[in-house]
Design a protein around this motif. Structure first.
Motif, short mmCIF file in Angstrom:
data_model
loop_
_atom_site.label_atom_id
_atom_site.label_comp_id
_atom_site.label_asym_id
_atom_site.label_seq_id
_atom_site.Cartn_x
_atom_site.Cartn_y
_atom_site.Cartn_z
N THR A 1 -4.09 -18.52 0.61
CA THR A 1 -4.05 -19.36 -0.58
C THR A 1 -2.81 -19.04 -1.39
OG1 THR A 1 -5.35 -20.10 -2.49
CG2 THR A 1 -5.45 -17.75 -1.95
N LYS A 2 -2.62 -19.75 -2.48
CA LYS A 2 -1.51 -19.50 -3.40
C LYS A 2 -2.09 -18.95 -4.69
CE LYS A 2 1.45 -23.08 -1.50
NZ LYS A 2 2.39 -22.23 -0.84
N GLN A 3 -1.36 -18.01 -5.30
CA GLN A 3 -1.82 -17.42 -6.54
C GLN A 3 -0.68 -17.46 -7.55
OE1 GLN A 3 -2.46 -13.11 -6.67
NE2 GLN A 3 -4.48 -13.57 -7.54
N ARG A 4 -1.01 -17.94 -8.73
CA ARG A 4 -0.02 -18.00 -9.81
C ARG A 4 -0.14 -16.71 -10.63
NH1 ARG A 4 2.77 -22.19 -11.66
NH2 ARG A 4 1.44 -23.61 -10.53
N ARG A 5 0.98 -16.06 -10.86
CA ARG A 5 1.02 -14.84 -11.67
C ARG A 5 1.45 -15.23 -13.08
NH1 ARG A 5 2.26 -10.00 -8.63
NH2 ARG A 5 1.77 -9.01 -10.60
N ASN A 6 0.49 -15.37 -13.98
CA ASN A 6 0.78 -15.83 -15.33
C ASN A 6 1.52 -14.82 -16.18
OD1 ASN A 6 -0.46 -18.30 -14.92
ND2 ASN A 6 -2.47 -17.50 -15.42
N THR A 7 1.57 -13.57 -15.76
CA THR A 7 2.19 -12.54 -16.57
C THR A 7 3.70 -12.47 -16.37
OG1 THR A 7 1.79 -10.89 -14.87
CG2 THR A 7 0.11 -11.13 -16.57
N ARG A 8 4.24 -13.22 -15.42
CA ARG A 8 5.66 -13.14 -15.13
C ARG A 8 6.38 -14.39 -15.63
NH1 ARG A 8 6.61 -11.53 -9.25
NH2 ARG A 8 8.73 -11.49 -10.02
N PRO A 9 7.64 -14.23 -16.04
CA PRO A 9 8.40 -15.39 -16.51
C PRO A 9 8.51 -16.47 -15.43
CG PRO A 9 9.59 -13.34 -16.93
CD PRO A 9 8.39 -12.99 -16.10
N GLY A 10 8.36 -17.70 -15.82
CA GLY A 10 8.46 -18.80 -14.88
C GLY A 10 7.19 -19.03 -14.08
N PRO B 1 5.71 -17.71 -11.31
CA PRO B 1 5.91 -18.01 -9.88
C PRO B 1 4.59 -18.03 -9.11
CG PRO B 1 6.51 -15.74 -10.36
CD PRO B 1 6.20 -16.39 -11.68
N VAL B 2 4.59 -18.79 -8.03
CA VAL B 2 3.42 -18.90 -7.16
C VAL B 2 3.69 -18.06 -5.92
CG1 VAL B 2 2.03 -20.48 -5.78
CG2 VAL B 2 2.88 -21.20 -8.01
N HIS B 3 2.71 -17.24 -5.54
CA HIS B 3 2.84 -16.37 -4.37
C HIS B 3 1.82 -16.76 -3.31
CE1 HIS B 3 5.39 -13.57 -6.59
NE2 HIS B 3 4.60 -13.80 -7.61
N ASN B 4 2.22 -16.70 -2.05
CA ASN B 4 1.29 -16.88 -0.95
C ASN B 4 0.55 -15.56 -0.75
OD1 ASN B 4 2.14 -19.52 -0.38
ND2 ASN B 4 3.85 -18.74 0.80
N ILE B 5 -0.77 -15.61 -0.72
CA ILE B 5 -1.56 -14.41 -0.51
C ILE B 5 -2.63 -14.67 0.55
CG2 ILE B 5 -1.22 -13.55 -2.87
CD1 ILE B 5 -4.18 -14.38 -3.40
N THR B 6 -3.12 -13.61 1.13
CA THR B 6 -4.24 -13.69 2.06
C THR B 6 -5.35 -12.82 1.51
OG1 THR B 6 -2.71 -13.97 3.90
CG2 THR B 6 -4.97 -13.38 4.45
#
Length: 141
Positions: free
Chosen positions: A26-35, A37-42
């Motif tokens: 799935t994809k996970q959005r890291r709200n604590t970082r500028p911009g 970013p969306v990361h692919n995670i398993t």
């Protein structure tokens, strides 16, 4: 000393009947970082929950990985217990129980293929090849 075939088969049966195996990309959005970013995670998790504490405690001690404890239940329900594992611990358990799994076999193979895709050319197919590759000293007790 490895885990006996009988114990591995019993634990695989418990996973088939009482357990869950979760494998999701799935994809996970890291709200604590500028911009943001969306990361692919398993996400990889395996767990068994039941009202028989002694069985789960035995699995936890036999496998030597994961966490074991009580599970929240609604008022009036019997107490429940849970043994859970994630990521590399899930790989360790998946490699032990896959030859004996039926219902959860596909998800167990996904975990093995995710971490160790070269083991069987991308597919878990041969018990003899697996035992030889892992060098497991399995035995019947």
């Amino acid at each position: 000393m490895g885990i006996s075939v009988a114990n591995a088969a019993y634990i695989a049966g418990l996973f088939d009947g009482e357990g869950s195996v979760y494998f999701k990309r799935t994809k996970q959005r890291r709200n604590t970082r500028p911009g943001k970013p969306v990361h692919n995670i398993t996400v990889i998790r395996m767990e068994i929950s039941m009202t028989d504490k002694s069985v789960l405690e035995w699995i936890w001690e036999t496998m030597g990985v994961g966490s074991f404890g009580s599970k929240k239940v609604k008022e009036g329900y019997k107490p429940q217990w849970r043994w859970r594992i994630a990521h590399r611990d899930a790989l360790y358990v998946a490699k032990i129980i896959w030859p004996y799994a039926h219902v959860k076999l596909h998800k167990i193979e996904q975990i093995i293929d995710h971490y160790d895709p070269k083991t069987f050319d991308g597919n878990v197919v041969s018990l003899a090849q697996y035992r030889n590759y892992m060098g497991l000293g399995w035995h019947d007790e």
